[in-house]
Design a protein around this motif. Structure first.
Motif, PDB file in Angstrom:
ATOM      1  N   MET A  40       4.555  -6.944  -1.273  1.00  8.06           N
ATOM      2  CA  MET A  40       4.643  -5.589  -0.747  1.00  8.06           C
ATOM      3  C   MET A  40       5.240  -4.647  -1.782  1.00  8.06           C
ATOM      4  O   MET A  40       4.740  -3.539  -1.990  1.00  8.06           O
ATOM      5  CB  MET A  40       5.473  -5.565   0.531  1.00  8.06           C
ATOM      6  N   ALA A  46       1.309   0.276  -0.531  1.00 11.24           N
ATOM      7  CA  ALA A  46       2.402   0.116   0.429  1.00 11.24           C
ATOM      8  C   ALA A  46       3.727   0.326  -0.289  1.00 11.24           C
ATOM      9  O   ALA A  46       3.822   0.148  -1.502  1.00 11.24           O
ATOM     10  CB  ALA A  46       2.374  -1.268   1.076  1.00 11.24           C
ATOM     11  N   LEU A  48       8.144  -0.132   0.482  1.00 11.72           N
ATOM     12  CA  LEU A  48       9.290  -0.489   1.304  1.00 11.72           C
ATOM     13  C   LEU A  48      10.442   0.408   0.876  1.00 11.72           C
ATOM     14  O   LEU A  48      10.783   0.462  -0.312  1.00 11.72           O
ATOM     15  CB  LEU A  48       9.671  -1.959   1.108  1.00 11.72           C
ATOM     16  N   SER A  62       8.738   0.682   6.294  1.00  9.90           N
ATOM     17  CA  SER A  62       7.551   0.389   5.487  1.00  9.90           C
ATOM     18  C   SER A  62       6.551   1.521   5.648  1.00  9.90           C
ATOM     19  O   SER A  62       6.384   2.058   6.754  1.00  9.90           O
ATOM     20  CB  SER A  62       6.891  -0.918   5.950  1.00  9.90           C
ATOM     21  N   ASP A  78       7.748  -0.870  10.916  1.00 11.30           N
ATOM     22  CA  ASP A  78       8.984  -1.646  10.735  1.00 11.30           C
ATOM     23  C   ASP A  78      10.203  -0.790  10.397  1.00 11.30           C
ATOM     24  O   ASP A  78      10.959  -1.083   9.469  1.00 11.30           O
ATOM     25  CB  ASP A  78       8.786  -2.738   9.677  1.00 11.30           C
TER      26      ASP A  78
END
Length: 144
Positions: A40, A46, A48, A62, A78
């Motif tokens: 990720m 994507a 985080l 996320s 999330d």
């Protein structure tokens, strides 16, 4: 004071924080492996984000994005703030960082879902400019 940063690499501190935060999101969720977190962090589609207060990771969010004929879409998933750190602005800071990143990558809309049981989270999203959509989410699990 809350500081938000995009996770570029997974170290012990981030891996431990995710292991601590995911069960607070839902006890039913499996803990991601370090390899999954690394994928990720390295993904071109994507991101985080983590919120830090007092030198500790207090929350995460996320953001994923993809292109379709109607434009670039982004999706927030999330979102969780540690129970001991709630009410101090970490959730808002995470959402604002994700929205800014979505603008920077050219997304023209950002979507998310939130359980009816999470009234504080839903109030946060509304205060950040999200609107309720008249739609139904459908899901089909592809596992065994």
């Amino acid at each position: 004071m809350v500081t938000v940063f995009r996770v570029e690499a997974i170290d012990d501190r981030i891996a431990e924080a995710v292991r601590r935060l995911v069960p607070q999101l839902s006890a039913a969720l499996p803990l991601p492996s370090r390899e999954a977190l690394a994928r990720m962090a390295a993904s071109p589609s994507a991101a985080l984000f983590c919120a830090e207060t007092g030198g500790e990771v207090a929350g995460m969010l996320s953001l994923a994005w993809y292109d379709v004929p109607s434009g670039r879409c982004a999706w927030i998933e999330d979102v969780v703030v540690d129970a001991a750190a709630r009410g101090r602005g970490a959730g808002r800071a995470l959402v604002e960082a994700a929205l800014e990143h979505a603008r920077c990558i050219g997304a023209d809309r950002v979507s998310l879902t939130s359980s009816a049981a999470r009234s504080a989270a839903r109030a946060l999203y509304l205060s950040c400019g999200f609107e309720r959509c008249d739609t139904t989410l459908f899901r089909r699990r592809l596992g065994q």
